[in-house]
Design a protein around this motif. Structure first.
Motif, PDB file in Angstrom:
ATOM      1  N   SER A 263      45.856  22.278  13.994  1.00 43.80           N
ATOM      2  CA  SER A 263      44.687  22.203  13.125  1.00 43.80           C
ATOM      3  C   SER A 263      43.552  22.982  13.771  1.00 43.80           C
ATOM      4  O   SER A 263      42.610  22.413  14.269  1.00 43.80           O
ATOM      5  N   ARG A 264      43.721  24.270  13.748  1.00 40.56           N
ATOM      6  CA  ARG A 264      42.798  25.127  14.468  1.00 40.56           C
ATOM      7  C   ARG A 264      41.371  25.026  13.934  1.00 40.56           C
ATOM      8  O   ARG A 264      40.425  24.862  14.662  1.00 40.56           O
ATOM      9  N   GLY A 265      41.245  25.050  12.608  1.00 41.10           N
ATOM     10  CA  GLY A 265      39.917  25.133  12.027  1.00 41.10           C
ATOM     11  C   GLY A 265      39.206  23.796  11.961  1.00 41.10           C
ATOM     12  O   GLY A 265      38.955  23.162  12.980  1.00 41.10           O
ATOM     13  N   LEU A 266      38.957  23.329  10.745  1.00 39.86           N
ATOM     14  CA  LEU A 266      38.240  22.086  10.519  1.00 39.86           C
ATOM     15  C   LEU A 266      39.119  20.898  10.900  1.00 39.86           C
ATOM     16  O   LEU A 266      40.260  20.795  10.491  1.00 39.86           O
ATOM     17  N   VAL A 267      38.581  19.970  11.716  1.00 38.42           N
ATOM     18  CA  VAL A 267      39.345  18.767  12.071  1.00 38.42           C
ATOM     19  C   VAL A 267      38.756  17.579  11.316  1.00 38.42           C
ATOM     20  O   VAL A 267      37.606  17.217  11.507  1.00 38.42           O
ATOM     21  N   VAL A 268      39.544  16.993  10.430  1.00 35.81           N
ATOM     22  CA  VAL A 268      39.083  15.839   9.664  1.00 35.81           C
ATOM     23  C   VAL A 268      39.488  14.565  10.395  1.00 35.81           C
ATOM     24  O   VAL A 268      40.660  14.384  10.692  1.00 35.81           O
TER      25      VAL A 268
END
Lengths: 269, 270
Positions: A10-15
């Motif tokens: 999950s390189r980008g946004l981490v929810v």
């Protein structure tokens, strides 16, 4: 290793997880409302739609504990009265079910004798038990509690017996070799081993008790959320019935979550 | 009259005869092993001596009296330790001590428990649950529990089988130390008396059997297994493992046992 494992995906946004779970739940509820809306505007036009119901729901929620006499109480008060009955009835049921379950679980003969009886009584509807309670106690309040007790004790009884019956031979051998007294055996072997089973039984039984209470109070009349539902229906206020269903569901969910926590606690320990 | 007397014992499970005409006399204070291939009925015999199952035929006498069920005068260390997982190391020993030494005061019970946990080196770990300790420590706990109940006979079912070689050697030494009643403590001596404990252990480890035992009873293969030859181990005590391994006597005994197990009582071709 950890850095390679999870985060690289999950390189980008981490929810955050709870946020994601909440979001998913919202979608679920949205689907429910949508289906409900469509149905109430097509095949069941008499059933109040979500907008009307939620309006009443909110109205009930902001003033839950008012008391204007026997026929006009806040939903919080009604729910509380129902919960009281559930706790008393369920508690009485458990007081019978746990000791009986231990005895049945410990004796194969008794199990063979009583299992058919249990299997026969278990599926009997609360509605059928109610007149029995009325006849026995001559009072609708006691009859309602009797119905809750007798309908909710089966899972506790069956699970307790299952737990006690599944004590590993190794532990029984330890108790025999080291001459445990019956009391030591009960408190140091039987109960610790069976606790998880007992609490699982409690959880299932509580679910049944909460389902039964509405039926019991419809028949018993007077107070409680079951009475509230029936009274609302009789006075033609279906929005109140629908809103009550939401309340009943939410309280039942909370009860289950609470007991689920207990079960989880004992399964770790 | 032998201390522990097994005479003409048979054990059948339905139509299957597991043990046939087993005879053995165990002397007070000796360490004796039952050795044999796995599945030959060693553990079955041990569990009958423990009183956890009954012989189909024949009799087992302890000090001349026939056994009636299990009892704390025969302490058992089970193969899989059998600790109660919800109790701490301390409680596992204490509950057995409290059950067996019923007439003693709470202080004495606590003292016995403490003493034996110290002997097996677990006093520091007494608050841990069985799930939190290693196999060796579980075995030590089981050993402490069995010893603390002051049995006349200690029955060990493959006690060190699941342990690594180092732990096994250490525990074997500890067992011998306890058996040798090298207890300095007067209080414990008063409880234990000065007699050596009789130990009967089931094993399939030849070296372990020779190192620990005075005699080794070799079992033939099942079905219908029985005790064949009983081999004496005339090595002097206290024994030193390295010395023993290099001694002629050890090699001879080992040869004899190997011959018995692999040729005389060889596993029938399956």
């Amino acid at each position: 290793m950890e850095r390679l494992g999870r985060k690289s995906f999950s390189r980008g946004l981490v929810v955050p997880k709870p946020l994601l779970a909440g979001f998913n739940a919202l979608i679920g509820f949205f689907i429910l409302l949508l289906v409900w809306y469509v149905l109430s505007h097509t095949i069941a036009p008499k059933v109040p739609d979500p907008a009307k119901t939620l309006g009443i729901f909110w109205q009930l929620l902001i003033d839950p504990f008012y008391d204007n006499g026997p026929n006009d109480k806040g939903i919080g008060l009604q729910l509380w009265l129902s919960l009281e009955r559930v706790f008393v009835g369920f508690g009485l049921g458990a007081l019978i079910a746990v000791p009986l379950g231990i005895v049945i679980g410990a004796s194969e003969g008794l199990r063979a004798m009583l299992n058919p009886v249990i299997q026969m009584l278990r599926p009997v509807s609360p509605l059928a038990w109610f007149p029995v309670g009325l006849a026995a106690f001559q009072a609708s309040e006691q009859a309602a509690i009797f119905v809750i007790a007798i309908c909710s004790l089966w899972p506790t009884l069956i699970n307790t017996a299952l737990g006690v019956g599944s004590i590993p031979q190794d532990y029984r051998n330890v108790a025999r070799v080291y001459a445990f007294s019956p009391w030591t055996y009960l408190t140091r072997v039987v109960l610790p081993h069976s606790l998880l089973y007992v609490f699982t039984g409690f959880r299932l039984g509580m679910g049944i008790a909460w389902m039964v209470i509405v039926a019991a109070e419809m028949l018993a009349g007077g107070t409680g959320v079951g009475f509230f539902v029936w009274d609302s229906y009789n006075s033609g206020q279906l929005e109140y019935v629908m809103a009550s269903i939401l309340f009943i569901g939410l309280v039942g969910w909370a009860l289950d979550a609470l007991l689920g926590q207990l079960v989880r606690r004992f399964s770790h320990g | 009259m032998a201390f522990l007397n097994i005479s003409s014992v048979y054990k059948r499970f339905g139509g299957y005869t597991a043990l046939e005409n087993v005879n053995l006399n165990v002397r007070q204070g000796e360490v004796i092993a039952l050795i044999g291939h796995s599945g030959c009925g060693k553990s079955t015999l041990l569990s009958m001596i423990a009183g956890l199952s009954q012989p189909t035929q024949g009799e087992i006498l302890l000090e001349g009296r026939p056994l009636k069920g299990p009892g704390p005068e025969r302490g058992v260390v089970f193969q899989n330790y059998s600790l109660l997982p919800w109790l701490s190391v301390y409680q596992n020993v204490k509950v057995a001590v409290a059950s067996v030494h019923r007439e003693r005061t709470d202080g004495e019970k606590a003292r016995i428990t403490e003493k034996f946990l110290q002997i097996v080196g677990l006093w520091e770990h007494r608050h841990k649950k069985p799930g939190e300790i290693s196999g060796g420590m579980k075995q030590r706990t089981a050993l402490a529990r069995a010893l603390a109940t002051n049995p006349k006979v200690l029955l060990l079912d493959e006690p060190f089988g699941a342990l690594d070689a180092l732990t096994r050697a250490t525990l074997q030494d500890e067992l011998l130390k306890v058996w040798d009643s090298t207890l300095e403590d007067g209080f414990l001596r008063a409880i234990w008396g000065s007699e050596r404990k009789t130990i009967l252990l089931v094993t399939h480890d030849i070296e372990e059997a020779i190192y620990l035992c005075d005699r080794i009873a070799v079992m033939s293969n099942g079905p219908a297994a029985t005790i064949g030859k009983v081999v004496e181990v005339p090595l002097p005590r206290p024994r030193d493992r390295r010395e023993m391994l290099e001694s002629r006597a050890y090699v001879e005994i080992k040869e004899e046992l190997l011959h018995l197990l692999t040729v005389v009582y060889a596993r029938k071709a399956a």
